[in-house]
Design a protein around this motif. Sequence first.
Motif, PDB file in Angstrom:
ATOM      1  N   ALA A 129     -17.591   1.341   4.781  1.00 22.41           N
ATOM      2  CA  ALA A 129     -18.803   1.741   4.078  1.00 22.41           C
ATOM      3  C   ALA A 129     -19.973   1.786   5.047  1.00 22.41           C
TER       4      ALA A 129
ATOM      5  N   SER B 267     -29.287   2.602  -0.113  1.00 24.50           N
ATOM      6  CA  SER B 267     -28.132   3.343  -0.609  1.00 24.50           C
ATOM      7  C   SER B 267     -26.934   3.025   0.271  1.00 24.50           C
TER       8      SER B 267
ATOM      9  N   ILE C 122     -22.565   4.289   0.898  1.00 24.54           N
ATOM     10  CA  ILE C 122     -21.433   5.128   0.551  1.00 24.54           C
ATOM     11  C   ILE C 122     -20.177   4.539   1.162  1.00 24.54           C
ATOM     12  N   SER C 123     -19.131   4.524   0.368  1.00 23.47           N
ATOM     13  CA  SER C 123     -17.829   4.150   0.888  1.00 23.47           C
ATOM     14  C   SER C 123     -17.155   5.429   1.362  1.00 23.47           C
TER      15      SER C 123
ATOM     16  N   ASP D 294     -13.574   6.468  -0.254  1.00 22.57           N
ATOM     17  CA  ASP D 294     -13.380   7.067  -1.577  1.00 22.57           C
ATOM     18  C   ASP D 294     -14.613   7.794  -2.100  1.00 22.57           C
ATOM     19  N   GLY D 295     -15.695   7.792  -1.328  1.00 24.30           N
ATOM     20  CA  GLY D 295     -16.888   8.539  -1.711  1.00 24.30           C
ATOM     21  C   GLY D 295     -17.783   7.868  -2.733  1.00 24.30           C
ATOM     22  N   SER D 296     -17.458   6.654  -3.135  1.00 26.35           N
ATOM     23  CA  SER D 296     -18.314   5.982  -4.118  1.00 26.35           C
ATOM     24  C   SER D 296     -19.673   5.694  -3.499  1.00 26.35           C
ATOM     25  N   THR D 297     -20.712   5.805  -4.321  1.00 25.62           N
ATOM     26  CA  THR D 297     -22.077   5.665  -3.836  1.00 25.62           C
ATOM     27  C   THR D 297     -22.861   4.665  -4.670  1.00 25.62           C
ATOM     28  N   TYR D 298     -23.883   4.092  -4.069  1.00 27.64           N
ATOM     29  CA  TYR D 298     -24.719   3.103  -4.722  1.00 27.64           C
ATOM     30  C   TYR D 298     -26.163   3.334  -4.279  1.00 27.64           C
TER      31      TYR D 298
ATOM     32  N   ARG E 156     -24.490  11.162   1.255  1.00 25.93           N
ATOM     33  CA  ARG E 156     -23.190  11.825   1.365  1.00 25.93           C
ATOM     34  C   ARG E 156     -22.670  11.624   2.772  1.00 25.93           C
TER      35      ARG E 156
ATOM     36  N   ARG F 200     -16.022  -1.969   1.494  1.00 24.83           N
ATOM     37  CA  ARG F 200     -16.825  -2.321   0.326  1.00 24.83           C
ATOM     38  C   ARG F 200     -18.301  -2.156   0.615  1.00 24.83           C
ATOM     39  N   CYS F 201     -18.978  -1.427  -0.258  1.00 25.88           N
ATOM     40  CA  CYS F 201     -20.416  -1.219  -0.092  1.00 25.88           C
ATOM     41  C   CYS F 201     -21.181  -2.491  -0.380  1.00 25.88           C
TER      42      CYS F 201
END
Length: 124
Positions: free
Chosen positions: A33, A49, A51-52, A55-59, A71, A103-104
């Motif tokens: 991440a 912010s 990003i992992s 898998d592209g998950s964002t926070y 992105r 892990r983010c």
Amino acid sequence: EVQLVESGGGLVQAGGSLTLSCAASGFTFDHYAIGWFRQTPGKEREGVSCISTSDGSTYYVDSVKDRFTIRSDNAKNTVYLKMNSLKPEDTAVYYCATGETARCSLNSNDLEYWGKGTLVTVSS
């Protein structure tokens, strides 16, 4: 050697946009991440912010939701932060960072590798 290099900062008027880039090297980019943080003088570093890249998950921190978009371009080993509707309170030095985990985290204590930062100044 892990290296993170930020670019894209500058001076922009309130309501404007900027896109920051974080070029990464020295590790398997799509395994970890990467987060963006910001800091102003006298204040603690704030997670903005993350990003992992696996898998592209964002926070996002609440203050930038619906304005900032993170992105990754895994082919270029680069993470971008598109910042729209900028406000004077977004003025800060922005850093990208990573730890050896997928892990983010928006807690700066969890990240071990940091870039040198890029300054974003938003004028009112």
